[in-house]
Each structure stands twice: as structure tokens, then as C-alpha cells.
Write a protein that holds these residues in place. Structure first.
Motif, PDB file in Angstrom:
ATOM      1  N   ALA A  76       8.365   4.077  -1.755  1.00 41.84           N
ATOM      2  CA  ALA A  76       8.342   4.569  -0.380  1.00 41.84           C
ATOM      3  C   ALA A  76       6.921   4.807   0.101  1.00 41.84           C
ATOM      4  O   ALA A  76       6.581   4.512   1.262  1.00 41.84           O
ATOM      5  N   MET A  77       6.066   5.346  -0.753  1.00 39.25           N
ATOM      6  CA  MET A  77       4.681   5.607  -0.387  1.00 39.25           C
ATOM      7  C   MET A  77       3.950   4.309  -0.037  1.00 39.25           C
ATOM      8  O   MET A  77       3.227   4.227   0.965  1.00 39.25           O
ATOM      9  N   GLU A  78       4.143   3.279  -0.861  1.00 38.31           N
ATOM     10  CA  GLU A  78       3.495   2.000  -0.610  1.00 38.31           C
ATOM     11  C   GLU A  78       4.030   1.343   0.666  1.00 38.31           C
ATOM     12  O   GLU A  78       3.262   0.823   1.485  1.00 38.31           O
ATOM     13  N   ILE A  79       5.347   1.355   0.840  1.00 39.87           N
ATOM     14  CA  ILE A  79       5.944   0.754   2.036  1.00 39.87           C
ATOM     15  C   ILE A  79       5.492   1.489   3.281  1.00 39.87           C
ATOM     16  O   ILE A  79       5.147   0.871   4.310  1.00 39.87           O
ATOM     17  N   ALA A  80       5.470   2.817   3.234  1.00 32.68           N
ATOM     18  CA  ALA A  80       5.052   3.605   4.391  1.00 32.68           C
ATOM     19  C   ALA A  80       3.608   3.308   4.765  1.00 32.68           C
ATOM     20  O   ALA A  80       3.254   3.241   5.959  1.00 32.68           O
ATOM     21  N   THR A  81       2.744   3.147   3.773  1.00 31.65           N
ATOM     22  CA  THR A  81       1.339   2.841   4.049  1.00 31.65           C
ATOM     23  C   THR A  81       1.210   1.537   4.824  1.00 31.65           C
ATOM     24  O   THR A  81       0.503   1.458   5.847  1.00 31.65           O
ATOM     25  N   LEU A  82       1.900   0.493   4.353  1.00 30.14           N
ATOM     26  CA  LEU A  82       1.852  -0.786   5.062  1.00 30.14           C
ATOM     27  C   LEU A  82       2.468  -0.680   6.457  1.00 30.14           C
ATOM     28  O   LEU A  82       1.954  -1.250   7.421  1.00 30.14           O
ATOM     29  N   ALA A  83       3.569   0.052   6.560  1.00 33.79           N
ATOM     30  CA  ALA A  83       4.255   0.169   7.850  1.00 33.79           C
ATOM     31  C   ALA A  83       3.387   0.889   8.876  1.00 33.79           C
ATOM     32  O   ALA A  83       3.451   0.586  10.081  1.00 33.79           O
ATOM     33  N   ARG A  84       2.603   1.847   8.450  1.00 34.30           N
ATOM     34  CA  ARG A  84       1.724   2.557   9.380  1.00 34.30           C
ATOM     35  C   ARG A  84       0.518   1.708   9.775  1.00 34.30           C
ATOM     36  O   ARG A  84       0.075   1.736  10.921  1.00 34.30           O
TER      37      ARG A  84
END
Length: 255
Positions: A76-84
Motif C-alpha cells: 500500500a505504501m508503494e502504490i500510494a507513493t506512485l498514485a500521489r
């Protein structure tokens, strides 16, 4: 409505070829570029980060991230970083992974379905900005929340082939990624299983030497069967997707 179309960058191509493919797809106006994460080829999150950085418009999909390989908080942390960093340009599919490979790296579990359900549910809740506490069979989180959740969570799919996993995707995710589709009836059954609101993305291998009319008919058939997105994949022995990019850049001939 015609389905959205895209192409796959297969990991049988070395990672140093990715940039040329990204730039080619971006220039051609193709809507989506999808990436694999297979043992022991190329990382899905690293290639997605590079593809997003090398483009300005292209939507990048990861199909898929094997859930046994990552703690859901890390995923989730990695996906959220890319999504932001790249809003509205990321799609992620989570899945079982190939079980012999999961065993090979010491990550295979007794119940892959239970793990997938727990993992996807946790990742989706974290991306929504929730504080998650769960003590499941495989997933254990104690008051975990992302400091930087995305304002809008990216579409989260479940990679599936069998009917139980397809149904799970319709239940706990935003939809399903179907792999290796050769029959529109597979798409039709999946649509019936997940309902009309779920997003249905389809990988289908095609010969880039096929005619535009035949390619257009095939995409239309999959769309009529219920596919929202059709992602074209070149054969493994000729993985370069640029001929397919060129085909999608031209209008399909009318029937």
C-alpha cells in the motif's frame, strides 16, 4: 461503448528496452501500457515508476503483484507513493502469483485464496486512508495507517483465472484482470460473476502481423462480451509490443 485498449511490455524484453517502448506508446497515443511482475524477471513497481516518469499521459498498469511476496502495508505504501506522484495514471492488479515460484522463494501459503482476500482487503483499506487493525490467518496489522494516502485511490484489480478468484475480485476489489483470454465466453462468464459495476480488464495474446480488420473485430468481440479494457500482448518469442502500438494508433477499418 468500445473498450479502452492498451499493450503489454512483457518481461521477456530486458528492462533497458522499456524507455523506448514507453516513449513509442506515448507518442502514438495508446491509452495504457501494462507491465508484468514474474519470477525472476522484472519488478512491477520499479518498472511502473520508470514508465510513469518517462511519460506524461500514458496510464500504466501492473499486472500483477504476487501477494505472497509483500506485506500489505508495504504494498500500500508503494502504490500510494506512485498514485500521489502520478495521479489518475496508475492501475494495480494483485494476485496469487505462480504457486511453484512462490514455493521456490519460500512464500507459498496453505490457502492462497485466504491470503488474497486478506491482503487485497487490507491494501484497499489503507489506500482509502483508513487505520487498519486486523488479525487474520496471514495478515496482521495493528493500527496501521498511511501518512500519505492518495487523494483518490488507484483502481485495484484482482488477477484471476478460476471462477472463485474472479468472484473474489468482484467482492473485495474494483474489478478483475483476466489473463490469457482466447474465448469471449470467458469474459462473458466473468462479467456475470462480478456484475456490471466492476471493471473488467482482459489480457489477450495476438499476432501483430494480423490484419487491422481482424484485430478490430477481436477487440470488439471482447468488448461486447463485457471487457472494459482490452490489453494486447505480443507472443513470448517476439515480445516487442511496438508493432501492436502502431496497429492501435491507426483506426480499425469499418465492417
Amino acid at each position: 461503448m468500445a473498450p479502452v485498449t492498451g499493450v503489454v511490455f512483457r518481461p521477456q524484453s530486458p528492462p533497458e528496452e522499456l524507455r523506448a517502448v514507453v516513449e513509442h506508446a506515448e507518442a502514438a497515443g495508446v491509452a495504457e501500457l501494462w507491465l508484468w511482475e514474474d519470477c525472476f524477471l522484472e519488478g512491477g513497481l520499479t518498472t511502473a515508476a520508470a514508465a510513469l516518469a518517462w511519460s506524461t499521459r500514458l496510464r500504466v498498469g501492473i499486472g500483477l503483484l504476487p501477494v505472497p511476496l509483500r506485506n500489505p502495508a508495504l504494498a500500500a505504501m508503494e502504490i500510494a507513493t506512485l498514485a500521489r506522484m502520478f495521479p489518475d495514471r496508475l492501475v494495480v492488479a494483485l494476485g496469487h502469483g505462480v504457486q511453484p515460484w512462490m514455493e521456490q522463494v519460500g512464500a507459498r501459503v496453505e490457502s492462497p485464496m485466504t491470503l488474497l482476500r486478506e491482503h487485497v482487503s487490507a491494501v484497499r483499506a489503507l489506500l482509502a486512508g483508513e487505520t487498519v487493525s486486523v488479525s487474520g490467518r496471514y495478515v496482521h496489522l495493528d493500527g496501521v495507517a498511511l501518512d500519505w494516502p492518495p487523494p483518490t485511490a488507484p483502481r485495484l484489480l484482482v488477477g484471476a483465472r478460476g471462477p472463485r478468484t474472479v468472484a473474489l475480485g468482484g467482492e473485495v476489489a474494483d474489478g478483475v484482470l483476466l489473463d490469457s483470454v482466447t474465448d469471449p465466453d470467458v469474459v462473458r462468464r466473468a462479467r456475470e460473476a462480478v456484475g456490471g459495476a466492476a471493471h473488467l480488464c482482459v489480457y489477450t495474446e495476438v499476432d501483430p502481423r494480423g490484419g487491422l480488420r481482424d484485430l478490430g473485430r477481436w477487440v470488439a468481440r471482447l468488448g461486447a462480451a463485457g471487457a472494459d479494457t482490452v490489453v494486447l500482448q505480443a507472443p513470448g518469442d517476439a515480445p516487442d509490443p511496438r508493432p501492436l502500438v502502431d496497429a492501435l494508433a491507426r483506426p480499425f477499418p469499418p465492417e
